[in-house]
Design a protein around this motif. Structure first.
Motif, PDB file in Angstrom:
ATOM      1  N   ALA A 312      50.729 -32.569 -30.159  1.00  0.00           N
ATOM      2  CA  ALA A 312      50.778 -31.124 -29.960  1.00  0.00           C
ATOM      3  C   ALA A 312      50.386 -30.366 -31.221  1.00  0.00           C
ATOM      4  CB  ALA A 312      52.176 -30.714 -29.503  1.00  0.00           C
ATOM      5  N   GLN A 313      50.790 -30.859 -32.388  1.00  0.00           N
ATOM      6  CA  GLN A 313      50.418 -30.201 -33.643  1.00  0.00           C
ATOM      7  C   GLN A 313      48.920 -30.337 -33.900  1.00  0.00           C
ATOM      8  OE1 GLN A 313      53.201 -32.359 -36.141  1.00  0.00           O
ATOM      9  NE2 GLN A 313      54.476 -30.536 -36.425  1.00  0.00           N
ATOM     10  N   GLN A 314      48.370 -31.518 -33.673  1.00  0.00           N
ATOM     11  CA  GLN A 314      46.946 -31.731 -33.897  1.00  0.00           C
ATOM     12  C   GLN A 314      46.104 -30.864 -32.966  1.00  0.00           C
ATOM     13  OE1 GLN A 314      47.034 -35.929 -33.244  1.00  0.00           O
ATOM     14  NE2 GLN A 314      47.803 -36.391 -35.293  1.00  0.00           N
ATOM     15  N   VAL A 315      46.507 -30.785 -31.703  1.00  0.00           N
ATOM     16  CA  VAL A 315      45.788 -29.952 -30.750  1.00  0.00           C
ATOM     17  C   VAL A 315      45.899 -28.482 -31.133  1.00  0.00           C
ATOM     18  CG1 VAL A 315      45.796 -29.132 -28.353  1.00  0.00           C
ATOM     19  CG2 VAL A 315      45.893 -31.589 -28.831  1.00  0.00           C
ATOM     20  N   ARG A 316      47.104 -28.043 -31.500  1.00  0.00           N
ATOM     21  CA  ARG A 316      47.295 -26.638 -31.875  1.00  0.00           C
ATOM     22  C   ARG A 316      46.417 -26.266 -33.067  1.00  0.00           C
ATOM     23  NH1 ARG A 316      51.555 -23.374 -31.211  1.00  0.00           N
ATOM     24  NH2 ARG A 316      51.351 -24.153 -29.074  1.00  0.00           N
ATOM     25  N   HIS A 317      46.382 -27.126 -34.068  1.00  0.00           N
ATOM     26  CA  HIS A 317      45.559 -26.838 -35.242  1.00  0.00           C
ATOM     27  C   HIS A 317      44.098 -26.657 -34.841  1.00  0.00           C
ATOM     28  CE1 HIS A 317      44.054 -27.012 -39.376  1.00  0.00           C
ATOM     29  NE2 HIS A 317      43.166 -27.896 -38.948  1.00  0.00           N
ATOM     30  N   ALA A 318      43.590 -27.560 -34.005  1.00  0.00           N
ATOM     31  CA  ALA A 318      42.178 -27.485 -33.618  1.00  0.00           C
ATOM     32  C   ALA A 318      41.899 -26.281 -32.725  1.00  0.00           C
ATOM     33  CB  ALA A 318      41.764 -28.779 -32.916  1.00  0.00           C
ATOM     34  N   GLU A 319      42.802 -25.968 -31.791  1.00  0.00           N
ATOM     35  CA  GLU A 319      42.527 -24.854 -30.882  1.00  0.00           C
ATOM     36  C   GLU A 319      42.704 -23.506 -31.572  1.00  0.00           C
ATOM     37  OE1 GLU A 319      45.005 -25.442 -27.485  1.00  0.00           O
ATOM     38  OE2 GLU A 319      46.805 -24.614 -28.417  1.00  0.00           O
ATOM     39  N   ASN A 320      43.377 -23.457 -32.705  1.00  0.00           N
ATOM     40  CA  ASN A 320      43.379 -22.255 -33.536  1.00  0.00           C
ATOM     41  C   ASN A 320      42.116 -22.175 -34.380  1.00  0.00           C
ATOM     42  OD1 ASN A 320      45.917 -21.434 -32.648  1.00  0.00           O
ATOM     43  ND2 ASN A 320      46.997 -22.415 -34.342  1.00  0.00           N
ATOM     44  N   ALA A 379      44.181 -38.211 -32.483  1.00  0.00           N
ATOM     45  CA  ALA A 379      44.064 -38.023 -33.934  1.00  0.00           C
ATOM     46  C   ALA A 379      42.597 -38.054 -34.356  1.00  0.00           C
ATOM     47  CB  ALA A 379      44.867 -39.094 -34.667  1.00  0.00           C
ATOM     48  N   ARG A 380      41.822 -38.961 -33.759  1.00  0.00           N
ATOM     49  CA  ARG A 380      40.391 -39.057 -34.103  1.00  0.00           C
ATOM     50  C   ARG A 380      39.620 -37.851 -33.580  1.00  0.00           C
ATOM     51  NH1 ARG A 380      35.797 -40.672 -31.734  1.00  0.00           N
ATOM     52  NH2 ARG A 380      36.834 -41.303 -29.801  1.00  0.00           N
ATOM     53  N   TRP A 381      39.876 -37.477 -32.332  1.00  0.00           N
ATOM     54  CA  TRP A 381      39.159 -36.339 -31.747  1.00  0.00           C
ATOM     55  C   TRP A 381      39.431 -35.042 -32.511  1.00  0.00           C
ATOM     56  CZ3 TRP A 381      41.115 -38.200 -26.383  1.00  0.00           C
ATOM     57  CH2 TRP A 381      40.200 -39.098 -25.823  1.00  0.00           C
ATOM     58  N   THR A 382      40.690 -34.771 -32.801  1.00  0.00           N
ATOM     59  CA  THR A 382      41.008 -33.518 -33.497  1.00  0.00           C
ATOM     60  C   THR A 382      40.514 -33.541 -34.938  1.00  0.00           C
ATOM     61  OG1 THR A 382      43.249 -34.369 -33.912  1.00  0.00           O
ATOM     62  CG2 THR A 382      42.960 -32.909 -32.025  1.00  0.00           C
ATOM     63  N   ALA A 383      40.518 -34.723 -35.569  1.00  0.00           N
ATOM     64  CA  ALA A 383      39.964 -34.833 -36.931  1.00  0.00           C
ATOM     65  C   ALA A 383      38.457 -34.573 -36.905  1.00  0.00           C
ATOM     66  CB  ALA A 383      40.266 -36.204 -37.510  1.00  0.00           C
ATOM     67  N   THR A 384      37.778 -35.071 -35.871  1.00  0.00           N
ATOM     68  CA  THR A 384      36.341 -34.816 -35.740  1.00  0.00           C
ATOM     69  C   THR A 384      36.076 -33.329 -35.552  1.00  0.00           C
ATOM     70  OG1 THR A 384      35.943 -37.006 -34.796  1.00  0.00           O
ATOM     71  CG2 THR A 384      34.286 -35.324 -34.367  1.00  0.00           C
TER      72      THR A 384
END
Length: 866
Positions: A312-320, A379-384
Motif C-alpha cells: 500500500a505504501q509503494q502504490v501510494r508513493h507511485a500514484e502520488n 516492489a519492482r513495478w513501483t520502483a520502475t
C-alpha cells in the motif's frame, strides 16, 4: 493444493448432475416457464496473463466451447494485456476469437488494465485503469462495444457510476457471487436499481439483491452463484420477475458452460451476457434509487499485515508521483516549450497499474507466473515507475534552468507547485557539499530577502508559490562565519521544556514515564487555547496498544518509560524523538511541527526483534473458518488518538468521494459481518456546527482505522499471524509508517482537509540551477472554488486538465489560466467533446466558467498546439 494460493481453480460445492437435476425439478414444479421467463444466468471467465490465463490452450478452448454450445453466452473480465500474449503465442486461436468477440454472445465487462479493487487507490488512478485498459483492448478488438461493468471480485467504489457514464457505459452489476473471499457489496433492492454516485450520476444496475444472502457454510460465495432452487425461490418471494445468477469462472478452470448445456439447460435457464440481460428482458424502468455509500463496499483484506502495508505504501508513493510529474511537464511545456516523451510516462503508468492489481493485495505471497511473489513484483513495478519519473523530472528540470555548478557561490532555486491553489509552506532543500555550514542568503524574484535557516547541507525557508506554477529564488553562499546548526536541545533544557514541542500553532507535551504519550495537545486559536487530549479516556494519546497472544495478552507502549530528545531547525522545524518499547520490541516515534503547516507529523518505526503474534488469537484454521483472528482490528497493534470531542461524526475520503460514516463501531469478527473501516487518505472526526472542534487523521497508505462508542480513533499499525487461506503473515524487518493529525474548526470541507491531504501527497518540488529566470508565474488558478486539480497532462491534441469538485457548493466558478488559449472544450473520458467553453480574455491570460455538483468531475481539453 498449496494453502498459500488463492483457490481460483477450486470450484464451488454442490456442482454436477445433482445440482442440474435440482434446478430442473424446481422449475418443473413451478409449472414450466416460457422461453421469455426462464431465469437468466451470466457465465464467463475472469483472469489474465497476470491473474491466471493459460495462454497455450485457453483461447482455443473458449472457441471450441462457443462453437459446440450455440446456446452459451459469456462475459469476459480478462486483463487487456493478455491479448498481446495470445496473439503472439496462439495466432490462429486469436484470429478465430476476434470473430466471436464482436458477436452478441460475447461481452467484455471489465476493461481496466489490471482489475483493481477500486476503493483502495486514487480516483485518478482508477480513471487511468479504464482509459489505458480500453485503449489496449481496442488495439485487439476495435469494434467491441463496452456497455456493462461487471467483475468477479468486489472491484467497486462509490464514484463508479460517474466514471462509467463518462465512458459511455449504460449498465453495471454489483454482484460478485463466486469470489467473495476479500469482501462483497451490501444487499439492496431487487431486479434493477439506479445506482446513484456521490455527484448524482446514475447507471442502471443489477444489485446484490436484498434476498441474495451469503451462502451458509461458505466464506466466499453468495446464493446467486449457480441459480439454485433456493435462490430462485427467494427471488420469486421478493417479487423479482427476472432473476439472474452469475459466475465468472477463473480462466484457469477447464470448464465450459457452468450450468451445463443442451436441451436440459435450455428447458430451465438461459445463458445471457449482462448486456443481453438488460436489453432482452421486458424490464420496467426502475424508479428505485440506490444511493450507494462507500460503506456499502465491504472489503476484508489482511489489513495491518506487514506485506500489505508495504504494498500500500509503494502504490501510494507511485500514484502520488505520476500525476505530479505529468503536471510538471505541463508547467514546463507552457513556460519552456518542453515536450514530454510519452513512452516512458505510459510505461510508468503501466507499472503502477499492474501494482494495483487486486491479486497483489489479496494474495501477496502467491508466486506470479512461477517466479517472484506478487509482493516482490509490486516492489519492482513501483520502483520502475519511480525510476521513470525521476528520469522525466530530470529532463524537466534541465529545460527550466542550467545545470548547477556545485562549487559556485550563487545558485537559482526553482520551486514548483502542482496543485491548483497557492501555497505557503516550509521547504527543506539539500545543498551541494561545498555549501555545507557556510550560511546562505536567500532572495525572492523581487529581490526581497527571505528568512531561512541552514543546518549542515539542509536549507529551510518558507516558500510562497502561486497556483499551478512556480517561484524562483536566488541563493548566495556565505563565508561560514554566520552558519547555523541544527540544535539538539534536550541537554540544556528544563524538565518541562524537554518534553514540550511548540510552534505558532500548537503546544505538545509528552509524558516520558508513560512511554512518551501526549498528555497535552494545545491548539492556539485567536479566541484562546483549546485542548484536544481526552485525559479521561482509558487510552493514551499516541499510545501503541495491541494483543500479543504469545506475550500475555494486551501490551502497550505505556508499560515502559521512554527516552525523549528534542531538536530544532531555526523557526522552521522542531521535533521530539521518543524512544521506547512495546512487548520488548524497540519503538521510535518522531513528532514534527513545521512553520505554517496545519498538520502534526508522526513517523513511527518498530524494530521487531523476532516474529511475534499480534491479533485476537493464534488461529490454526483460517482457511475456511467464518471466524478469523485477522478481522477484529481492536486486537491488532493500533496507534490511538483519544480526542476531547463531543459526540463527533466521522467522515472519510474515498476515490472522488467523501463518505459520512453510518457505523456505530468498526469492529467485526466473521466473514459474514464485514464492515467498511478503510482509510484511503484521511478520516475526520468533527463536532456538529461551524464552530465545532475536529481532528483529521492522514495516512501514508490505505489501511483501516478503529472507532466506536467506547473506543477512540486509532490507526491500524500491525497484524501478525494466520490469515486468508491459512497463510502465515509474519513480521520481517522493521515497520515504518507515517501519519499526521490536523486539529481544526468546523467540518472537513470548511477546514479543507482534502486540500491539506493533497499538499501532503504532492509536496512542492524544488530544483537547483546555475541560473534560472527570476520570475514567478501561475498557469491555472482554482481560487476558492473548492475544486481540486487531479490531473494535467499533454496529449497529441493538447493538454488534458481534470478538475474535481471536492468541497465546492455546485455554483458556477471561474477558472483562471495564466496563458491565452483560443479553444477549450469539455470532453468525456473517451475524448469526445461534450461542450465548448466560452473563453474570456484577461490582462494576463484568460478564464472560463465551470459548474459541477459536489464530487463531480470535469475534464477539459486545452488546444495549445500552434
Amino acid at each position: 493444493m498449496n494453502p498459500n494460493r488463492k483457490p481460483e481453480n477450486r470450484q464451488p460445492r454442490h456442482t454436477g448432475s445433482c445440482r442440474k437435476a435440482a434446478i430442473l425439478l424446481f422449475l418443473l414444479l413451478l409449472g414450466g416457464r416460457s422461453e421469455a421467463r426462464r431465469p437468466d444466468f451470466v457465465d464467463g471467465y475472469h483472469g489474465g496473463i497476470y491473474g491466471h490465463y493459460p495462454v497455450a490452450w485457453k483461447t482455443g478452448f473458449i472457441n471450441r466451447m462457443l462453437e459446440s454450445h450455440p446456446e452459451w453466452s459469456i462475459c469476459l473480465e480478462i486483463e487487456p494485456e493478455t491479448w498481446d500474449s495470445v496473439a503472439r503465442h496462439t495466432p490462429k486461436d486469436y484470429a478465430r476469437f476476434q470473430e466471436f468477440a464482436t458477436s452478441p454472445r460475447v461481452e467484455f465487462t471489465n476493461p481496466t488494465y489490471a482489475q483493481p479493487y477500486c476503493y483502495n487507490i486514487s480516483g485518478e488512478s482508477l480513471i487511468r485503469q479504464f482509459t489505458y485498459g480500453i485503449k489496449k483492448l481496442k488495439e485487439h478488438f476495435p469494434q467491441v462495444e463496452l456497455t456493462t461493468y461487471a467483475t468477479e471480485e468486489p472491484c467497486f467504489t462509490s464514484c463508479l457510476p460517474q466514471i462509467l457514464k463518462l465512458l459511455e457505459y449504460r449498465y453495471a452489476s454489483l454482484k460478485c457471487p463466486n469470489t467473495c473471499w476479500g469482501g462483497y457489496t451490501a444487499p439492496y433492492g431487487g431486479e434493477t436499481v439506479k445506482w446513484i454516485a456521490p455527484d448524482g450520476s446514475s447507471i442502471i444496475t443489477s444489485p446484490r439483491y436484498a434476498c441474495e444472502k451469503l451462502l451458509e457454510g461458505s466464506v466466499w460465495q453468495t446464493t446467486a452463484w449457480g441459480n439454485q432452487p433456493e435462490y430462485l425461490e427467494a427471488c420469486r418471494q421478493a417479487g423479482i420477475e427476472h432473476p439472474v445468477g452469475m459466475c465468472f469462472q477463473d480462466a484457469g478452470w477447464k470448464n465450459g458452460p457452468w450450468l451445463g448445456s443442451g436441451e436440459r439447460i435450455r428447458a430451465n435457464s438461459r445463458y445471457v451476457t449482462w448486456r443481453n440481460y438488460f436489453e432482452s428482458n421486458d424490464l420496467a424502468p426502475t424508479e428505485t434509487e440506490y444511493r450507494f455509500s462507500q460503506e456499502d463496499v465491504r472489503p476484508a483484506l489482511m489489513w495491518g499485515s506487514q506485506v500489505l502495508q508495504r504494498i500500500a505504501q509503494q502504490v501510494r508513493h507511485a500514484e502520488n508521483r505520476l500525476p505530479a510529474v505529468e503536471k510538471m511537464a505541463v508547467i514546463a511545456a507552457w513556460t519552456e516549450g518542453f515536450d514530454l516523451p510519452q513512452a516512458p510516462m505510459d510505461e510508468a503508468w503501466r507499472n503502477l497499474m499492474l501494482a494495483q492489481h487486486h491479486d497483489s493485495w489479496i494474495v501477496p505471497y502467491n508466486r506470479l507466473r512461477g517466479t517472484a511473489t506478487w509482493a516482490e513484483e509490486v516492489a519492482r513495478w513501483t520502483a520502475t515507475a519511480d525510476s521513470l519519473c525521476r528520469g522525466l523530472l530530470g529532463q524537466i528540470e534541465e529545460c527550466m534552468g542550467e545545470e548547477p555548478d556545485p562549487t559556485a557561490s550563487r545558485l537559482s532555486l526553482r520551486i514548483c507547485n502542482t496543485l491548483g491553489h497557492a501555497r505557503k509552506e516550509t521547504v527543506d532543500i539539500p545543498l551541494p557539499a561545498a555549501w555545507e555550514d557556510t550560511g546562505v542568503e536567500v532572495r525572492d524574484a523581487s529581490g526581497r530577502r527571505v528568512e531561512s535557516f541552514c543546518a549542515g547541507r539542509r536549507l529551510f525557508l518558507t516558500a510562497e508559490v502561486p497556483a499551478f506554477g512556480f517561484s524562483t529564488y536566488e541563493l548566495k553562499r556565505g563565508n561560514g562565519r554566520n552558519r547555523n546548526h541544527n540544535h539538539a536541545e534536550t541537554e540544556n533544557a528544563s524538565e518541562e521544556e524537554k518534553y514540550t514541542l511548540e510552534n505558532e500553532r500548537y503546544r505538545i507535551v509528552v509524558d516520558p514515564l508513560r512511554g512518551g504519550v501526549i498528555r497535552r495537545l494545545t491548539v492556539k486559536e485567536p479566541t484562546g487555547e483549546v485542548e484536544y487530549v481526552d485525559t479521561a479516556s482509558g487510552y493514551g494519546f499516541g499510545e501503541l496498544r495491541g494483543h500479543f497472544y504469545n506475550q500475555g495478552g494486551f501490551r502497550s507502549s505505556t508499560e515502559t518509560p521512554a527516552r525523549v530528545s528534542k531538536g530544532r531547525c531555526g523557526e522552521f522545524e522542531s521535533y521530539l524523538l521518543i524512544e521506547g518499547q512495546i512487548a520488548s520490541h524497540p519503538v521510535t516515534q518522531r513528532i514534527t511541527l513545521r512553520k505554517d503547516a496545519p498538520e502534526i507529523d508522526f513517523e513511527l518505526t518498530i524494530d521487531w526483534q523476532h516474529d511475534d503474534g499480534i491479533g485476537e488469537f493464534d488461529q490454526r484454521d483460517a482457511y475456511s473458518n467464518n471466524r478469523r483472528a485477522c478481522y477484529d482490528d481492536r486486537y491488532k497493534l493500533n496507534l490511538y488518538f483519544p480526542a476531547r470531542l463531543a459526540d463527533p461524526h466521522l467522515d472519510k475520503d474515498a476515490p472522488f468521494d467523501v463518505c459520512r460514516s453510518r457505523l456505530e463501531e468498526t469492529h467485526y469478527k466473521s466473514w459474514d459481518s464485514i464492515k467498511h473501516q478503510i482509510i484511503l487518505n484521511w478520516v475526520d472526526l468533527a463536532e456538529e456546527g461551524r464552530e465545532g472542534k475536529g481532528l483529521a487523521l492522514l495516512s501514508d497508505h490505505t489501511t483501516t482505522y478503529c472507532f466506536g462508542r467506547n473506543e477512540p480513533l486509532a490507526l491500524t499499525v500491525q497484524y501478525a499471524g494466520q490469515g486468508l487461506w491459512g497463510c502465515h503473515y509474519p513480521l520481517q524487518g522493521p515497520t515504518r509508517i507515517r501519519c499526521a493529525l490536523v486539529p481544526h474548526t468546523g467540518s472537513w470541507d470548511r477546514a479543507r482537509i482534502d486540500r491539506i491531504s493533497a499538499c501532503h501527497n504532492e509536496p512542492l518540488l524544488c530544483s537547483l540551477h546555475a541560473k534560472a529566470e527570476m520570475t514567478s508565474c501561475s498557469l491555472l488558478d482554482l481560487g476558492d472554488s473548492g475544486y481540486a486539480l487531479t490531473a494535467a497532462y499533454p496529449t497529441d491534441k493538447g493538454v488534458i486538465v481534470r478538475l474535481f469538485n471536492a468541497a465546492g457548493d455546485g455554483r458556477t466558478q471561474r477558472i483562471h489560466f495564466g496563458k491565452c488559449f483560443d479553444r477549450i472544450d469539455k470532453i468525456d473520458l473517451n475524448g469526445n467533446t461534450t461542450a465548448s467553453c466560452r473563453i474570456t480574455k484577461e490582462r494576463q491570460g484568460c478564464s472560463i466558467e465551470c459548474a459541477m455538483p459536489r464530487f463531480g468531475l470535469t475534464t477539459l481539453l486545452i488546444y495549445d498546439k500552434q
